[in-house]
Scaffold this motif. Structure first.
Motif, PDB file in Angstrom:
ATOM      1  N   TYR A   1       0.843  -1.188   0.000  1.00  0.00           N
ATOM      2  CA  TYR A   1       0.000   0.000   0.000  1.00  0.00           C
ATOM      3  C   TYR A   1       0.879   1.239   0.000  1.00  0.00           C
ATOM      4  N   GLY A   2       0.255   2.385  -0.326  1.00  0.00           N
ATOM      5  CA  GLY A   2       0.995   3.636  -0.354  1.00  0.00           C
ATOM      6  C   GLY A   2       0.083   4.817  -0.061  1.00  0.00           C
ATOM      7  N   LEU A   3       0.669   5.883   0.523  1.00  0.00           N
ATOM      8  CA  LEU A   3      -0.035   7.123   0.833  1.00  0.00           C
ATOM      9  C   LEU A   3       0.843   8.290   0.409  1.00  0.00           C
TER      10      LEU A   3
ATOM     11  N   LEU B   1       5.417  14.094  -0.542  1.00  0.00           N
ATOM     12  CA  LEU B   1       5.962  13.025   0.287  1.00  0.00           C
ATOM     13  C   LEU B   1       5.068  11.808   0.147  1.00  0.00           C
ATOM     14  N   ARG B   2       5.694  10.658  -0.026  1.00  0.00           N
ATOM     15  CA  ARG B   2       4.942   9.406  -0.189  1.00  0.00           C
ATOM     16  C   ARG B   2       5.558   8.338   0.709  1.00  0.00           C
ATOM     17  N   PHE B   3       4.678   7.488   1.267  1.00  0.00           N
ATOM     18  CA  PHE B   3       5.107   6.333   2.039  1.00  0.00           C
ATOM     19  C   PHE B   3       4.510   5.081   1.407  1.00  0.00           C
TER      20      PHE B   3
ATOM     21  N   ASN C   1       9.442   8.635   0.377  1.00  0.00           N
ATOM     22  CA  ASN C   1      10.009   9.248  -0.813  1.00  0.00           C
ATOM     23  C   ASN C   1       9.534  10.692  -0.946  1.00  0.00           C
ATOM     24  N   PRO C   2      10.439  11.654  -0.748  1.00  0.00           N
ATOM     25  CA  PRO C   2      10.073  13.060  -0.910  1.00  0.00           C
ATOM     26  C   PRO C   2      10.429  13.578  -2.302  1.00  0.00           C
TER      27      PRO C   2
END
Length: 1011
Positions: free
Chosen positions: A671-673, A691-693, A704-705
């Protein structure tokens, strides 16, 4: 489909807040004409900004619609090739007559991919390339997908006429895992193969509205694997592009290396046909649908590279079967090498030839022992020393070579008749004026050949994608599934092994086990037969010399020399006895029957022999949502976007590709946000941060920014800078593959696979260390996702409305880079297992490069374009502007497979409509440097050699594409005569890939609403 239905169920709750409100309706009507010609314009879009309500003009240019949007509101009038105009509506208006101007070609595009919001291409915070409908119509390439190769910084790997893969910024390959290809928001990867299946099951060209390409890392917004680039293809809405359209393309393909199957007779020019049809219809601006059908047939390009990649027995790439007994042809399959010399095999076999063993070599062994006993004492040797001396003197030189069986050409093992069928359809319903609901299905099937660790023949291969989506101007919620079915696909290299009866499969309590006894028996018979022929002749010669009174030592030496002198004659006798290893003659009924048997049987096979068919029914399930808070937070203050996704992979290959535990293959969840903020300061400086997680169940989570700034000197001059990050979760195959190939068994790097094959640092060594004679244990480090961080600077400017300049420089650092290592697990004196497994590189890997694009608008609407790109791997002393090719192996021996030319450039000249006559043309010249190649398809020796004369080099090439077209408005059609590689400069794009020749075509495109 059950899961995707479950995921979709909640969509319809959105109806509550997007339902039709009860405000008074406003009517808008009018006519749209061409300002230059004064003709009515059909198919022009009239839409309310920020809503999904709108319509298009009919064939007389008239339009009318009603809306409940409170006044005042803005209406946007747009059409392909025309400048968009906007009008404020304060009440009912039935006289909105609009004259549209032709749109300037340079710098006017609007893009979405860069920031997930609409913005001018001039102000994109990162590098971006775009092809719109006009560019697609004007390309001389056979298809819009083939036209990608003319974009700045794009490399294309052509594996078939229907199968190519694109890449940007290095680390290229035939199936590129570092780029993501999306079609209408759906990831186009085949979930089992793990890379985008090009356009074999993609979108019909008639239905393509735009193609946007983001070179470099895009993970901050698009998630895993968009580490080197993202391709976003958007189809036409049936609300905006209605009516019937069709395309018929017929042509001829030619390449000098193509022959008829089982023959040396040249194939010559062969037909190429590509037909497609699209129909779309809207009802009352509320409901719409579209259907697309496309079908392509051709005789494919052929892979006929027969150079010798074995690099054994003192041979190089110029070796042949006649000059090298260990020959390994690139596109020859079934020519296996056991990895040991025939002398080593003989010694091992003789060591086991003891009384009671039943070995046919027992008489030979006893004869050598008897001879050693006779002459040993006279030479001061013990019987054991004398035995070793005889064996060494007699056979170490004549049998001190690697030997392979004779294999089969690729064109004997596959049918090069290629075809592709694409079916697409969608239903659209406007929920009030704020949202649109979509049900979409894409399905495609085809026959093609692609290159991976093997060459794979895809027959009746199909992929289906099915989507449900609700979207508005500031949000979307979508769920889709990708269903991959391998059909009758098989691995060509394994098929070659099967034709030569290389192994059988034994069923054990722990599962099937590959038994290579048939191969061992063949190679043992070669060495044993040689010894059986040569030893009696040696003994007779030796005894004859002794009978004449010759000194025993001199007689022995002379007999040895004579035996070695006769080695070629002896070996010719051997091949008459045991054959050359090729079991079936291509083209015979026996060959075809055996090929059908092998390719119909699942990998690895059964007790009767090899199976080459891979069975893949892997599915992907994906749910995703995005929301722009512009209705809650004023975008002038800050524009905020949030989103997330959840994905499931269900691996299902029947044990032919992936690891299986008691018949069950793994399921993988991730999953990702993400969130993005964008702020404009005094209309000059636009700042963006994202920004992503992401979390995959087998690996630690990844942050990941992305930070970027665009400074607008003025509307036409923009300077940008960005810091981007990306990551690549190891592919499903990196994690769980379990596949035997001609070069090695490919296994995933996770612990279940290592445990299955008992791979430990105590019994496993690197291939390079074995080759060097200094075995080095492999320590199996923890497997991690790969990460990249990139700093990029760019400029995009339009000078005097005539010269468009787009330039960038990037510098990237990769951490935990995923490469491969070849491992050896000895199982006996002359037996071993060979594995290829993924691993992370522990040191940073640095790349850099630049690109410059110049587009100049000449008088009379002639367009001149030039672009050049550089991609450099900072390794082996190669610098940004140095003249060397990029390396594929780092100083410490790690293989990175950069596989990228240092320079490539394109030059184009064209005119879409010469003096408004309807005539147009476009000519594109494309060139790329020579570069080194490294892949699993290559023999391990060719991948690691330092001999510059025998490195796997892909030759430099240049091609010329051209087309001339005529638009006939009276019949709503465009005629196009074109050709790809019209100078017939044949080339190949990768190791083992086919030779690409020339293609000439004539096409007719009809569009009911064409102006």
């Amino acid at each position: 489909m059950k899961k995707i239905t479950t995921y979709s169920a909640f969509f319809w709750v959105l109806f509550f807040w997007v339902s039709v409100d009860t405000l008074a309706q406003t009517r808008v009507a009018g006519k749209v004409t061409d300002e230059g010609t004064k003709n009515e314009l059909a198919g022009i879009s009239i839409a309310v900004k920020g809503k999904v309500i709108g319509t298009i003009t009919n064939q007389k240019g008239d339009f009318a619609f009603t809306t409940t949007t409170p006044t005042p509101f803005t209406v946007a009038v747009s059409g392909v090739g025309f400048q968009t105009q906007e009008f404020i509506v304060n009440g009912n208006r039935t006289d909105l007559n609009v004259s549209l101007k032709e749109q300037p070609i340079l710098g006017q595009e609007v893009v979405v991919a860069a920031s997930r919001v609409e913005e001018s291409v001039m102000q994109s915070p990162v590098s971006i390339e775009k092809m719109d409908i006009r560019a697609i119509q004007n390309t001389p390439a056979p298809s819009f997908y083939d036209a990608l190769r003319n974009l700045k910084g794009v490399e294309m790997s052509t594996q078939s006429v229907t199968f190519s893969n694109f890449n940007t910024r290095g680390f290229s390959g035939n199936g590129n895992y570092r780029v993501v290809q999306m079609m209408d928001g759906m990831d186009n990867q085949a979930p089992g193969l793990n890379f985008s299946v090009a356009n074999i099951v993609g979108m019909s060209e008639l239905d393509v509205e735009s193609v946007e390409l983001l070179p470099g890392a895009a993970s901050a917004l698009y998630g895993p694997n968009a580490i080197n680039g993202l391709l976003l293809t958007t189809s036409k809405s049936p609300f905006l592009y209605q009516g019937l359209s069709a395309n018929a393309k017929v042509g001829m393909m030619n390449a000098s290396n193509r022959t008829k199957r089982y023959s040396e007779e040249k194939l010559g020019a062969t037909p190429y046909t590509d037909f497609s049809i699209r129909y779309a219809k809207a009802f009352n601006n509320k409901f719409a649908f579209k259907v697309n059908v496309g079908y392509l047939t051709a005789q494919d390009w052929q892979a006929t590279d027969y150079r010798d990649q074995s690099l054994v027995n003192g041979s190089g790439l110029s070796g042949t079967r006649a000059t090298n007994r260990g020959y390994d042809g690139i596109n020859i399959y079934g020519d296996t090498d056991p990895g040991f010399t025939q002398y080593q095999i003989l010694r091992s076999a003789l060591a086991q030839a003891v009384p009671g063993s039943g070995s046919p070599l027992l008489p030979l062994n006893q004869g050598i022992m008897q001879l050693a006993t006779q002459f040993g004492p006279a030479a001061g040797l013990t019987p054991a020393q004398a035995y070793d001396r005889v064996l060494t003197d007699l056979y170490s030189t004549p049998l001190g070579f690697n030997y392979t069986r004779t294999g089969y050409r690729e064109r004997d093992l596959v049918d090069y008749s290629a075809h592709s069928l694409k079916l697409n359809g969608s239903l659209h319903y406007r929920i009030g004026e704020n949202a649109e609901a979509i049900l979409q299905a894409n399905w495609g099937t085809g026959t093609t050949v692609y290159t991976g660790a093997d060459r794979y023949y895809l027959d009746k291969f199909n992929v289906g994608q099915y989507k449900a989506e609700v979207r508005g101007s500031n949000f979307f919620v979508r769920a889709y599934t990708t269903q991959e079915r391998s059909g009758d696909a098989y691995a060509v290299g394994i098929a070659g092994l099967g034709m030569n009866n290389t192994w059988v499969v034994n069923q054990t309590a722990s599962g099937p086990v590959v038994n290579t006894a048939p191969t061992a028996a063949y190679f043992g018979s070669v060495a044993g037969t040689y010894a059986g022929i040569s030893f009696p002749a040696f003994v007779t010669d030796f005894q004859t010399r002794l009978a004449t009174g010759t000194n025993p030592l001199l007689a022995y030496q002379a007999a040895i020399a004579a035996s070695q002198g006769n080695s070629t004659a002896y070996f010719n006798q051997v091949q008459q006895v045991v054959g050359n290893g090729q079991v079936f003659k291509p083209g015979t009924p026996e060959f075809e029957a055996k090929l059908k048997e092998v390719t119909s049987k699942a990998i690895p096979g059964d007790a009767n022999g090899v199976g080459a068919k891979f069975q893949d029914r892997t599915n992907l399930y994906h749910v995703e949502a995005m929301y722009n808070l512009n209705k809650i937070i004023d975008p002038k203050t800050v524009e905020v976007i949030v989103g997330g996704n959840y994905r499931i992979y269900e691996l299902n290959s029947g044990g032919t590709i992936f690891y299986s535990n008691n018949g069950k293959e793994p399921t993988i969840n991730e999953y990702g946000l993400y969130a993005q903020l964008q702020k404009t300061i005094i209309d000059k400086l636009r700042l963006t941060g994202a920004l992503r997680f992401d979390k995959n169940e087998n690996f630690k989570g990844q942050f990941n920014p992305r930070l970027s700034a665009v400074y607008s000197v003025d509307r036409n001059n923009n300077i940008r800078a960005s810091y981007q990050t990306g990551f690549r979760i190891p592919t499903n195959q990196d994690q769980y593959i379990d596949l035997l190939t001609p070069q090695a068994r490919l296994i995933g790097a996770l612990s279940p696979l290592l445990q299955k094959y008992n791979l430990t640092s105590a019994n496993t060594f690197t291939y390079e260390s074995i080759l060097a004679g200094q075995p080095k244990a492999y320590d199996f480090p923890t497997f991690k996702p790969e990460r990249v961080s990139t700093i990029e600077f760019g400029y995009k400017g339009l000078i005097n409305n005539r010269l468009l300049i787009d330039a960038y420089y990037y510098n990237s650092t990769y951490h935990d880079f995923i490469g491969s290592v070849t491992l050896i697990q000895p199982t006996g004196a002359t037996t071993r297992n060979v594995y290829s497994v993924q691993k992370n590189y522990t040191s940073p890997i640095k790349t850099q490069g630049f690109g410059i694009g110049l587009d100049y608008s000449l008088p009379g609407n002639f367009q001149l374009g030039v672009n050049v790109s550089n991609n450099t791997l900072n390794a082996g002393g190669v610098g940004l502007f140095s003249g060397e090719m990029n390396k594929n192996t780092l100083e410490d021996g790690f293989q990175v497979r950069f596989n990228t030319p240092k320079y490539r450039y394109n030059v184009s000249v064209g005119n879409r409509n010469i003096k408004s006559s309807g005539w147009g043309f476009n000519v594109v010249y494309r060139y790329q440097d020579a570069f080194e190649w490294q892949s699993s398809l290559g023999n391990p020796n060719i991948n690691i050699t330092s001999d510059i004369n025998n490195r796997p080099i892909i030759a430099a090439f240049g091609t010329l594409d051209a087309q001339i077209s005529k638009r006939v408005s009276a019949i709503h059609s465009i005629f196009k005569l074109g050709g790809s590689n019209i100078l017939q400069k044949e080339y190949t794009t990768g190791w083992g890939n086919p030779t690409v020749g020339s293609m000439f075509y004539l096409s007719l495109t009809f569009d009911q609403l064409m102006n």
